[in-house]
Design a protein around this motif. Structure first.
Motif, mmCIF file in Angstrom:
data_model
loop_
_atom_site.group_PDB
_atom_site.id
_atom_site.type_symbol
_atom_site.label_atom_id
_atom_site.label_comp_id
_atom_site.label_asym_id
_atom_site.label_seq_id
_atom_site.Cartn_x
_atom_site.Cartn_y
_atom_site.Cartn_z
ATOM 1 N N SER A 159 14.370 72.293 71.362
ATOM 2 C CA SER A 159 13.294 71.977 70.438
ATOM 3 C C SER A 159 13.691 70.748 69.630
ATOM 4 C CB SER A 159 13.020 73.151 69.504
ATOM 5 O OG SER A 159 12.114 72.759 68.496
ATOM 6 N N ALA A 160 12.705 69.994 69.216
ATOM 7 C CA ALA A 160 12.947 68.826 68.358
ATOM 8 C C ALA A 160 11.877 68.793 67.281
ATOM 9 C CB ALA A 160 12.906 67.538 69.181
ATOM 10 N N ALA A 161 12.253 68.259 66.125
ATOM 11 C CA ALA A 161 11.320 68.129 65.016
ATOM 12 C C ALA A 161 11.617 66.834 64.287
ATOM 13 C CB ALA A 161 11.452 69.311 64.055
ATOM 14 N N VAL A 162 10.586 66.158 63.838
ATOM 15 C CA VAL A 162 10.786 64.995 62.976
ATOM 16 C C VAL A 162 10.631 65.467 61.538
ATOM 17 C CG1 VAL A 162 10.068 62.667 62.362
ATOM 18 C CG2 VAL A 162 9.865 63.440 64.720
ATOM 19 N N ALA A 163 11.651 65.231 60.740
ATOM 20 C CA ALA A 163 11.630 65.658 59.338
ATOM 21 C C ALA A 163 11.002 64.538 58.513
ATOM 22 C CB ALA A 163 13.053 65.965 58.864
ATOM 23 N N TRP A 164 9.676 64.568 58.401
ATOM 24 C CA TRP A 164 8.976 63.511 57.684
ATOM 25 C C TRP A 164 7.573 63.988 57.324
ATOM 26 C CZ3 TRP A 164 10.516 59.671 55.027
ATOM 27 C CH2 TRP A 164 9.638 58.650 54.648
ATOM 28 N N SER A 165 7.096 63.637 56.115
ATOM 29 C CA SER A 165 5.812 64.145 55.643
ATOM 30 C C SER A 165 4.631 63.254 55.995
ATOM 31 C CB SER A 165 5.871 64.339 54.125
ATOM 32 O OG SER A 165 6.942 65.186 53.793
ATOM 33 N N GLY A 166 4.904 62.050 56.509
ATOM 34 C CA GLY A 166 3.821 61.135 56.851
ATOM 35 C C GLY A 166 3.628 61.047 58.357
ATOM 36 N N ASN A 167 3.547 59.827 58.869
ATOM 37 C CA ASN A 167 3.277 59.610 60.298
ATOM 38 C C ASN A 167 4.571 59.579 61.095
ATOM 39 O OD1 ASN A 167 0.515 59.513 59.922
ATOM 40 N ND2 ASN A 167 0.561 57.328 59.401
ATOM 41 N N TRP A 168 4.542 60.219 62.254
ATOM 42 C CA TRP A 168 5.757 60.391 63.051
ATOM 43 C C TRP A 168 5.382 60.364 64.526
ATOM 44 C CZ3 TRP A 168 4.836 64.456 66.185
ATOM 45 C CH2 TRP A 168 3.881 65.391 65.743
ATOM 46 N N ALA A 169 6.394 60.215 65.359
ATOM 47 C CA ALA A 169 6.173 60.239 66.814
ATOM 48 C C ALA A 169 7.318 60.984 67.484
ATOM 49 C CB ALA A 169 6.092 58.817 67.359
ATOM 50 N N LEU A 170 6.973 61.748 68.529
ATOM 51 C CA LEU A 170 7.967 62.368 69.411
ATOM 52 C C LEU A 170 7.587 61.944 70.828
ATOM 53 C CD1 LEU A 170 8.156 65.951 67.880
ATOM 54 C CD2 LEU A 170 10.158 64.514 68.322
#
Ligand SMILES: [Zn+2]
Length: 657
Positions: A159-170
């Motif tokens: 599993s992966a997660a981006v720790a960010w409250s705005g715009n993100w990409a995976l």
């Protein structure tokens, strides 16, 4: 590269780590190789995380890239990159990857969650093709898509997660030998101008490896690291206090001092520990003022509704032995707010059009916000602040007079917001901060480094609650998830139809309606003075159950979901069961039978000692009966549930003898 360093960085098992890349606006790609390595550092705490920093210099481009990797005990790692301009002219950035990993090629399916208002944690699963990407551009981390993905294989899952409250990409690509996963901020638009001497800290990309059985081996690691290393804690957040919030049965037009006080009196008798004044308290002295229009006017109290001010209300709550909570949407600026006229320079704009919020990239805004929030504590007596955010900033502010550039306004806003939260916590370490965003549209791992708990969704009818909690706990520890039992709504919603005064309401259905809120942080939004006597008494008993037995498991337990995810509107699993385990081999089992379900279910417990015997007690509905059952039987045959009604709840406690 140093052998030990390479080993730590590159990892083993199913994950190999590369360094994240930087894409410049002119098309150049900055990719680290060992030849570029300027220096490195390795830090390690015994039994704790180990951190590696690789520093790569590109003098010809005026860039220094610091690649950070932190590995926690278990398999969870986080990666981020710090990009610094060491030259004498601006560097124009298009994309900064936080990290890049190679996973086993055997992963087959990709799973993720869609979201929307009242529709958070809607699961999606598909076969992984050549490439796959999730891109958030609405300016809130979990609106439309949640910043989390799982790659499922027959024996290992990731599993992966981006720790960010705005715009993100995976982004995920199949290669010859592996599956490549990258993540971080969404591409800058327009490109980000990094000035000489400036640096940009990319958010963390978190990567976890688990077994192929289900998501529990992954989510337990997210939960453990979150609870021990990421989430802030204080006495109040550790208590997991039971909250009453005024909102749903009164909203803004029907709340006033007298109504609030009458509820406070009953809340104290029922065992509530926090009473929260939601929207409706601020703005002009106008009985018809709508909260949404006046967000920003936090310096004004609606004296028509609250003639004695907010402090008097807080004092009243305190005098009844409870804590006082207050709602605020500190980032937002309503259309009629005097703030917009007084300080037009605060407003985030794009193409000259206001976006509806104050840009925290601007130092003046941060000072104003901090003073405002500080006042909620010092002047109004708040012990708990519910911080909402009801709009989509999109790509964010492109002004150039805020101290950020045209391309990194949203990035600067969130860095600024985190900084305000950190300073607020430093000044008032006893105050609990709750994150909310139109319910659950900004739920991510970075926000939970700056505040104590997140609200999962505005609606809270039971099957929705169960779907949310199942989904949210794939990434969050239960103690960080706040939600309520089924609320009474004054406005129309086709599922928010709960009426505690309904003469047909049965005790088991009341248990079910209230009990679904007890899986994490727990609250209710009901008209307490108007509850029928038996309802009030039964909710009082359920609150006591939560305080005596349930919340210590929520606080520190390891959670396993024992069923598939229940889903809204009659879909998904129609039985839901959650097992919380404490290190002393003590377990709590919360079981819910939904409507349209099979009449019986067999639930096999996890993580028990096969050769041990367990004392099994039913805590709800209360009974004196108890039994002793072998761990092997509980694990292999499980517990057979046959006597629940549709829409019913059981709570069991298991302790190894
Ligand atoms: Zn700005």
């Amino acid at each position: 590269m140093d052998v030990e360093l390479a080993r730590v960085w590159a990892r083993d098992e199913g994950v190999r780590s590369l360094t994240g890349r930087v894409l410049l606006a002119d098309g150049q790609v900055v990719e680290a190789s060992s030849a570029d390595l300027h220096s490195y550092a390795l830090a390690e705490e015994p039994g704790g995380p180990r951190e590696v920093v690789l520093v790569v210099d590109r003098p010809s481009l005026g860039l220094r890239c610091e690649h950070h990797a932190v590995r926690y005990p278990g398999s969870l790692a986080e990666y981020w990159q710090v990009v610094r301009n060491t030259g004498d002219r601006p560097v124009i950035l298009r994309r900064v990857e936080s990290g890049r990993v190679l996973l086993r090629r055997s992963v087959r399916d990709v799973m993720y969650f869609r979201g929307g208002w009242g529709l958070e944690f809607e699961p999606a699963r598909e076969r992984l093709g050549e490439s796959f990407e999730l891109v958030q551009t609405r300016g809130r981390s979990s609106n439309g898509l949640h910043p989390w993905v799982a790659l499922l294989g027959p024996t290992r899952s990731f599993s992966a997660a981006v720790a960010w409250s705005g715009n993100w990409a995976l982004r995920i690509h199949r290669r010859e030998d592996a599956v490549e996963l990258t993540g971080g901020l969404v591409d800058f638009d327009p490109a980000c101008e990094l000035l000489p001497g400036a640096e940009l800290v990319a958010p963390s990309l978190v990567v976890v490896e688990g077994d192929g059985r289900d998501l529990n081996s992954i989510s337990i690691q997210y939960g453990r690291v979150g609870r021990l290393h990421w989430y802030p804690h204080n006495d109040l957040s550790n208590l997991l206090p039971v909250e009453w919030n005024h909102w749903w049965p009164y909203e803004d037009r029907h709340i006033n001092e007298e109504v609030f006080r009458r509820n406070v009196d009953v809340a104290a008798e029922m065992g509530f520990e926090v009473c929260t004044l939601d929207a409706g308290w601020f703005g002009p002295d106008d009985p018809s003022a709508h909260w949404y229009d006046y967000r920003g006017d936090w310096h004004m109290v609606n004296r028509t509704r609250f003639p004695h001010g907010i402090r008097a209300l807080a004092d009243y709550v305190h005098s009844r032995g409870m804590r006082f909570g207050i709602w605020c949407e500190i980032e937002a600026v309503g259309q009629r707010a005097s703030l917009a006229q007084a300080h037009p320079e605060y407003l985030a704009t794009r193409g000259g059009q206001p976006l509806g919020y104050a840009c925290f990239g601007c130092p003046e805004v941060r000072r104003w916000a901090l003073a405002t929030l500080d006042g909620l504590v010092r002047e109004h007596g708040a012990d708990w602040i519910k911080l909402d955010f009801n709009l989509d900033p999109g790509l964010g502010c492109d002004r150039t007079d805020h101290g950020h550039g045209a391309g990194d306004g949203l990035y600067a806003h969130y860095r600024g917001y985190y900084g305000v939260l950190d300073e607020l916590r430093r000044r008032h370490p006893h105050v609990l901060l709750e994150g909310c965003s139109s319910g659950g549209l900004r739920i991510d791992l970075e926000l939970l480094r700056h505040l104590h708990t997140v609200f999962l969704s505005d609606p809270d009818w039971p099957e929705h609650d169960l779907q949310l909690f199942w989904g949210a706990t794939t990434m969050l520890h239960p103690s960080a998830c706040l939600h309520w039992g089924w609320s009474e709504w004054i406005t129309e919603h086709r599922r928010q139809t709960f009426d505690p005064r309904d003469p047909m309401l049965s005790p088991h259905k009341l248990d079910y309606a209230v009990g679904v809120g007890m899986l994490g942080g727990f609250g209710l939004s009901h008209r307490l003075p108007d509850l029928p006597r038996w309802v009030r008494e039964r909710i009082t008993a359920l609150i006591a159950l939560y305080k005596t037995h349930v919340r210590r498991f929520v606080r520190e337990g390891e959670l396993r979901r024992l069923t598939r995810q229940p889903r809204r509107f009659g879909k998904g699993a129609r039985w839901a069961a959650f097992q919380y385990s404490l290190p002393e081999d003590e377990h709590l089992l919360m079981v819910f039978r939904l409507d349209r379900s099979e009449p019986t279910v067999r639930l096999r417990l996890r993580g028990l000692m096969e050769e041990g015997d367990y004392l099994v007690r039913r805590l709800w509905p209360p009974t004196d009966r108890e039994s002793v059952t072998a761990g092997s039987e509980l694990s292999r045959d499980g517990i057979f549930f046959y006597d629940l009604q549709p829409e019913d709840m059981r709570v069991l406690h298991l302790q190894r003898l």
